[in-house]
Design an enzyme around this catalytic site. Structure first.
Site, short mmCIF file in Angstrom:
data_model
loop_
_atom_site.label_atom_id
_atom_site.label_comp_id
_atom_site.label_asym_id
_atom_site.label_seq_id
_atom_site.Cartn_x
_atom_site.Cartn_y
_atom_site.Cartn_z
N ILE A 183 11.12 49.09 -38.62
CA ILE A 183 11.78 50.14 -39.34
C ILE A 183 12.38 49.51 -40.62
O ILE A 183 12.82 48.32 -40.65
CB ILE A 183 13.20 50.39 -38.43
N THR A 216 10.61 45.72 -43.40
CA THR A 216 10.96 45.99 -42.03
C THR A 216 11.65 45.12 -41.23
O THR A 216 11.64 43.82 -41.68
CB THR A 216 9.71 46.75 -41.31
N ASP A 217 12.78 45.59 -40.29
CA ASP A 217 13.08 44.63 -39.40
C ASP A 217 11.95 44.26 -38.18
O ASP A 217 10.78 44.90 -38.29
CB ASP A 217 14.36 45.22 -39.02
N ALA A 218 12.25 43.78 -37.31
CA ALA A 218 11.55 43.45 -36.16
C ALA A 218 10.95 44.50 -35.49
O ALA A 218 9.89 44.62 -34.80
CB ALA A 218 12.25 42.50 -35.00
N GLY A 219 11.63 45.87 -35.62
CA GLY A 219 11.14 46.89 -34.88
C GLY A 219 10.30 47.86 -35.52
O GLY A 219 10.00 48.91 -35.37
#
Length: 144
Positions: free
Chosen positions: A30, A25-28
Site C-alpha cells: 500500500i 509502498t509499505d510492507a503490505g
C-alpha cells in the site's frame, strides 16, 4: 456553490500520471501516506516546467517556493503498480503566495487523496517572503 468550488471549476487543470513503484509502498503493498506529498510535489513541478517556469534559474536568483501549509485528506489506498493521476489547479493567487488544490485518482477514477497546498515565494538571501516575480505571476494568471 462555494466561491472555492466555483474557482476550481473555472481554473485550468494540469494532469500528471504516476505509476506506483515498490519503493512507494509499505510492507503490505500500500502506498505510504507521506508519498502522496511527493506525488503532489512532482505534479506541481512538472506543471511549472510546462508553463515555462524553470526552477533552476529561479534558484540562481536566490528565489524559490516553499510549502507553508498542507491540508491533506487520505480517502483510499493506492497499491503497487496502480497508475495514478494527479490533478492540480490553482485556487488562490496572491502577490507572494498561491494555493494549489490537488487530487490523486486511480485508474478506476476513484479519488484516493486530496490536498490544499499553500506555497510562498521566498527570497533565500534574506530568508523572507517576497513578491512572486511578474513573469512567473503572469504564467500563473494564465492557468488560474
Amino acid at each position: 456553490m462555494s466561491e472555492e468550488v466555483s474557482k476550481l471549476s473555472k481554473a485550468t487543470a494540469h494532469h500528471f500520471a504516476i505509476r506506483v513503484y515498490y519503493e512507494d509502498t509499505d510492507a503490505g503493498g500500500i502506498v505510504y501516506y507521506a508519498n502522496y506529498l511527493k506525488f503532489f510535489e512532482r505534479a506541481r513541478t512538472e506543471w511549472l516546467r510546462e508553463i515555462g517556469i524553470n526552477q533552476q534559474s529561479f534558484l540562481q536568483q536566490k528565489l524559490g517556493f516553499v510549502v507553508r501549509k498542507v491540508e491533506m485528506d487520505n480517502l483510499a489506498s493506492a497499491k503497487l503498480d496502480d497508475l495514478l493521476e494527479v490533478k492540480t489547479t490553482i485556487i488562490t493567487l496572491k502577490r507572494a503566495s498561491l494555493v494549489f488544490q490537488q487530487q490523486i485518482t486511480n485508474q478506476a477514477q476513484q479519488v484516493l487523496c486530496t490536498a490544499k497546498i499553500r506555497v510562498a515565494c521566498v527570497d533565500f538571501s534574506q530568508h523572507k517572503p517576497c513578491a512572486i516575480p511578474k513573469k512567473i505571476l503572469g504564467a500563473f494568471k494564465r492557468v488560474s
